[in-house]
Write a protein that holds these residues in place. Structure first.
Motif, PDB file in Angstrom:
ATOM      1  N   TYR A   8      61.112   9.448  -7.103  1.00 18.59           N
ATOM      2  CA  TYR A   8      62.466   9.857  -7.476  1.00 18.59           C
ATOM      3  C   TYR A   8      62.772   9.537  -8.929  1.00 18.59           C
ATOM      4  O   TYR A   8      63.537  10.257  -9.572  1.00 18.59           O
ATOM      5  CB  TYR A   8      63.484   9.230  -6.526  1.00 18.59           C
ATOM      6  N   GLY A   9      62.180   8.496  -9.460  1.00 17.30           N
ATOM      7  CA  GLY A   9      62.324   8.213 -10.889  1.00 17.30           C
ATOM      8  C   GLY A   9      61.683   9.301 -11.739  1.00 17.30           C
ATOM      9  O   GLY A   9      62.260   9.738 -12.744  1.00 17.30           O
ATOM     10  N   LEU A  10      60.498   9.743 -11.353  1.00 17.60           N
ATOM     11  CA  LEU A  10      59.823  10.828 -12.067  1.00 17.60           C
ATOM     12  C   LEU A  10      60.634  12.117 -11.971  1.00 17.60           C
ATOM     13  O   LEU A  10      60.787  12.843 -12.955  1.00 17.60           O
ATOM     14  CB  LEU A  10      58.416  11.034 -11.500  1.00 17.60           C
ATOM     15  N   LEU A  11      61.164  12.382 -10.798  1.00 15.40           N
ATOM     16  CA  LEU A  11      61.978  13.573 -10.597  1.00 15.40           C
ATOM     17  C   LEU A  11      63.225  13.537 -11.482  1.00 15.40           C
ATOM     18  O   LEU A  11      63.583  14.539 -12.116  1.00 15.40           O
ATOM     19  CB  LEU A  11      62.362  13.676  -9.127  1.00 15.40           C
ATOM     20  N   SER A  12      63.851  12.390 -11.562  1.00 12.93           N
ATOM     21  CA  SER A  12      65.037  12.245 -12.404  1.00 12.93           C
ATOM     22  C   SER A  12      64.689  12.419 -13.882  1.00 12.93           C
ATOM     23  O   SER A  12      65.414  13.088 -14.629  1.00 12.93           O
ATOM     24  CB  SER A  12      65.668  10.869 -12.168  1.00 12.93           C
ATOM     25  N   TYR A  13      63.575  11.849 -14.304  1.00  3.48           N
ATOM     26  CA  TYR A  13      63.148  11.989 -15.698  1.00  3.48           C
ATOM     27  C   TYR A  13      62.855  13.447 -16.052  1.00  3.48           C
ATOM     28  O   TYR A  13      63.267  13.935 -17.110  1.00  3.48           O
ATOM     29  CB  TYR A  13      61.918  11.125 -15.967  1.00  3.48           C
ATOM     30  N   LEU A  14      62.141  14.152 -15.173  1.00  7.90           N
ATOM     31  CA  LEU A  14      61.810  15.546 -15.463  1.00  7.90           C
ATOM     32  C   LEU A  14      63.060  16.423 -15.495  1.00  7.90           C
ATOM     33  O   LEU A  14      63.159  17.343 -16.310  1.00  7.90           O
ATOM     34  CB  LEU A  14      60.801  16.069 -14.442  1.00  7.90           C
ATOM     35  N   ALA A  15      64.022  16.139 -14.607  1.00  2.15           N
ATOM     36  CA  ALA A  15      65.269  16.900 -14.636  1.00  2.15           C
ATOM     37  C   ALA A  15      66.032  16.626 -15.928  1.00  2.15           C
ATOM     38  O   ALA A  15      66.607  17.545 -16.526  1.00  2.15           O
ATOM     39  CB  ALA A  15      66.123  16.543 -13.415  1.00  2.15           C
ATOM     40  N   TRP A  16      66.049  15.384 -16.378  1.00  2.40           N
ATOM     41  CA  TRP A  16      66.705  15.054 -17.644  1.00  2.40           C
ATOM     42  C   TRP A  16      66.011  15.745 -18.811  1.00  2.40           C
ATOM     43  O   TRP A  16      66.665  16.283 -19.704  1.00  2.40           O
ATOM     44  CB  TRP A  16      66.694  13.534 -17.846  1.00  2.40           C
ATOM     45  N   ASP A  17      64.691  15.742 -18.800  1.00  5.38           N
ATOM     46  CA  ASP A  17      63.929  16.360 -19.875  1.00  5.38           C
ATOM     47  C   ASP A  17      64.173  17.868 -19.931  1.00  5.38           C
ATOM     48  O   ASP A  17      64.326  18.441 -21.011  1.00  5.38           O
ATOM     49  CB  ASP A  17      62.440  16.059 -19.677  1.00  5.38           C
ATOM     50  N   LEU A  18      64.224  18.499 -18.768  1.00  8.06           N
ATOM     51  CA  LEU A  18      64.471  19.939 -18.742  1.00  8.06           C
ATOM     52  C   LEU A  18      65.907  20.279 -19.137  1.00  8.06           C
ATOM     53  O   LEU A  18      66.158  21.319 -19.744  1.00  8.06           O
ATOM     54  CB  LEU A  18      64.182  20.506 -17.354  1.00  8.06           C
ATOM     55  N   LEU A  89      58.114  19.992 -12.507  1.00 10.07           N
ATOM     56  CA  LEU A  89      59.232  19.707 -11.612  1.00 10.07           C
ATOM     57  C   LEU A  89      58.857  20.032 -10.171  1.00 10.07           C
ATOM     58  O   LEU A  89      59.238  19.311  -9.249  1.00 10.07           O
ATOM     59  CB  LEU A  89      60.477  20.484 -12.044  1.00 10.07           C
ATOM     60  N   LEU A  90      58.091  21.082  -9.979  1.00 10.30           N
ATOM     61  CA  LEU A  90      57.627  21.435  -8.638  1.00 10.30           C
ATOM     62  C   LEU A  90      56.711  20.351  -8.076  1.00 10.30           C
ATOM     63  O   LEU A  90      56.839  19.962  -6.906  1.00 10.30           O
ATOM     64  CB  LEU A  90      56.898  22.778  -8.671  1.00 10.30           C
ATOM     65  N   LEU A  91      55.808  19.836  -8.888  1.00 11.87           N
ATOM     66  CA  LEU A  91      54.912  18.772  -8.428  1.00 11.87           C
ATOM     67  C   LEU A  91      55.673  17.479  -8.129  1.00 11.87           C
ATOM     68  O   LEU A  91      55.412  16.807  -7.122  1.00 11.87           O
ATOM     69  CB  LEU A  91      53.819  18.524  -9.458  1.00 11.87           C
ATOM     70  N   ALA A  92      56.632  17.139  -8.984  1.00  5.19           N
ATOM     71  CA  ALA A  92      57.442  15.940  -8.735  1.00  5.19           C
ATOM     72  C   ALA A  92      58.303  16.119  -7.495  1.00  5.19           C
ATOM     73  O   ALA A  92      58.467  15.183  -6.704  1.00  5.19           O
ATOM     74  CB  ALA A  92      58.311  15.633  -9.951  1.00  5.19           C
ATOM     75  N   GLY A  93      58.847  17.304  -7.295  1.00  8.97           N
ATOM     76  CA  GLY A  93      59.626  17.578  -6.090  1.00  8.97           C
ATOM     77  C   GLY A  93      58.775  17.512  -4.835  1.00  8.97           C
ATOM     78  O   GLY A  93      59.214  17.004  -3.799  1.00  8.97           O
ATOM     79  N   THR A  94      57.552  18.006  -4.921  1.00 12.57           N
ATOM     80  CA  THR A  94      56.635  17.923  -3.779  1.00 12.57           C
ATOM     81  C   THR A  94      56.268  16.475  -3.480  1.00 12.57           C
ATOM     82  O   THR A  94      56.248  16.070  -2.310  1.00 12.57           O
ATOM     83  CB  THR A  94      55.363  18.748  -4.065  1.00 12.57           C
TER      84      THR A  94
END
Length: 118
Positions: A8-18, A89-94
């Protein structure tokens, strides 16, 4: 539950980056929401991981509810990644979805409930 926190930390970071990459406003709002929701889901899972063993019935149900909400956040991330066609983002979401499924199976399992004495 603690193993799902980095996902979830990675997911949050990728969403912030995008969200900072100059996407149209309709996507930026969704990414900001996803960033906040995934960070909150990670914090809730981490906070509820410790007292589940000794906390009793209320904390047990709170951990189950938090795990279900975390699954919803990961599914929202997959939907957003599909709309944006963004592979990281797809990989982090998966990864977050798989971790959340494992947490939900563990929390709803009869054997784990018996181990916790509930």
């Amino acid at each position: 539950m603690l193993a799902a926190v980095p996902a979830y930390g990675l997911l949050s970071y990728l969403a912030w980056d995008l969200s900072a990459s100059g996407l149209p406003e309709e996507f930026a709002d969704g990414l900001r929401f996803l960033m906040a929701a995934s960070a909150l889901a990670g914090v809730v899972l981490a906070a509820l991981a410790v007292p589940v063993r000794r906390g009793g019935h209320v904390l047990w149900r709170a951990a189950q509810a938090g795990a279900v909400v975390a699954l919803g956040v990961s599914l929202s991330a997959l939907y957003t990644a599909a709309r944006l066609a963004d592979t990281p983002l797809l990989l982090a979401g998966t990864l977050a979805a798989v971790a959340s499924i494992v947490v939900n199976i563990a929390l709803w399992s009869t054997e784990v409930r018996r181990w916790c004495g509930l």
